[in-house]
Design an enzyme around this catalytic site. Structure first.
Site: not given
Ligand code: PBG
Length: 341
Positions: A129, A131, A139, A204, A214, A225, A241, A256, A282
């Site tokens: 990615c 970001c 992203c 996602k 973040r 996003r 998707e 996710k 997270s």
């Molecule tokens: C970015 C990305 C994100 C996460 C993994 N890759 C954050 C987002 O999309 O804002 C989040 C992972 C997590 O919260 O553990 N492409």
């Protein structure tokens, strides 16, 4: 007529499902799913130009690791039995398109090389990615105040070829651009990397549960996003998707975040024969960890319950920040893990 002289009432039922719950042994024998360390992928945060690990406030127990300590950490994880890691870079070389990701000596490339030289058998699945490498935190590249799909896809292909050259075993594109999986597959094959697999972040969702991540990667996201990540109200669209990713050549499909989307995972299980993954993100980690720290939830039991839930819903693999903790619990009490009784 029989008089009910006994003090025990007779319900007259023959099906008593509690019979198979009477002892730990019988419960274990009829258990349908369990979680093994080999199912888990451990995400890591690696920062360049850092001298010592920095604790991540929103993710108690986790740190941003200096690049210089990465090789040691990989050897520690290997000794614990962890087989697969997902590195995330914390970049000090951001620009508006995330070009550091396709530099041969950029952070992404260096992380992969370091992991592979410390432990050649450690499977590396980098997040793919932009970001963590863009000044605006989105992203991909921006045109007219929105992420430019096709330019971003072209850049993702460059990033993927660079990661494959550095030795990545599998790539996990997470930017939710249309057509990204197909373009990456063609780009990898054209560059001679037809053995490098794709773990697609297929479904996602734009989620509040990414909050601690973040903060962890110091992503200063401007806006949100929602023009590229899925609306959490849309289950059918999530399946579309994922099925498109399969048609474009994905090897594994991922949902996710995990816990709020078990329905999507379970439905997807019935619609594809590909292996599936779930990402316990997270905010899910933080919710369990902080509740445990307050003494209101048992951490180990909550972790095993959530991870087993992903397996029950259909996941083969689980990306989780608890992977190292799981390995440590197993090391401390091998006969009781993953079963708590
Ligand atoms: C970015 C990305 C994100 C996460 C993994 N890759 C954050 C987002 O999309 O804002 C989040 C992972 C997590 O919260 O553990 N492409």
């Amino acid at each position: 007529m029989e008089s009910s002289s006994s003090s025990t009432p007779q319900l007259g039922i023959t099906q008593r499902l509690r019979r198979l719950r009477t002892t730990p042994i019988i419960r274990t024998m009829v258990r349908e799913h369990d979680v093994q360390l080999r199912d888990l992928v451990y995400p890591l945060f690696i920062e360049e130009n850092l001298s010592s690990p920095v604790p991540i406030t929103g993710l108690p127990g986790l740190t941003r690791l200096p690049e210089s300590k990465l090789a040691d950490e990989i050897r520690t994880l290997d000794a614990l039995g962890i087989r697969c890691v997902m590195p995330f870079g914390v970049s000090h070389h951001k620009d508006d398109i995330g070009s550091d990701t396709w530099q041969r000596d950029g952070l992404l490339s260096r992380m992969i090389r370091t992991i592979k030289s410390a432990c050649p058998d450690m499977m590396v699945i980098p997040d793919i990615c932009f970001c963590e490498y863009t000044t605006h935190g989105h992203c991909g590249a921006i045109t007219d105040q929105d992420v430019d799909n096709d330019q971003t896809v072209a850049n993702l292909v460059k990033q993927c070829v660079n990661a494959a050259e550095a030795g990545a075993d599998m790539l996990a594109p997470s930017s939710m651009m249309d057509g990204q999986v197909g373009a990456i597959r063609r780009g990898l094959d054209a560059a001679g990397f037809n053995k490098v697999a794709i773990l697609a972040h297929s479904a996602k969702f734009a989620s509040a549960f990414y909050g601690p991540f973040r903060q962890a990667v110091e992503c200063e996201l401007q806006g949100d996003r929602r023009t590229y990540q899925l609306d959490y109200a849309n289950g059918r669209q999530a399946l579309s998707e994922a099925i498109l990713d399969e048609q474009e050549g994905a090897d594994i499909l991922m949902v996710k975040p995990g816990t709020p989307y078990l329905d999507v995972l379970a439905q997807l299980r019935s619609q594809t024969r590909l292996p599936l993954a779930a990402y316990q993100v997270s905010g899910e980690y933080a919710a369990i960890k902080c509740s445990a720290q307050m003494g209101i939830i048992n951490e180990q039991e909550a972790v095993l319950e959530t991870l087993t839930g992903f397996k029950r819903a259909g996941a083969d693999l689980i990306v989780t920040y608890f992977a190292k903790q799981f390995a440590l619990w197993q090391q401390a009490a091998p006969s009781t893990m993953p079963i708590t009784e």
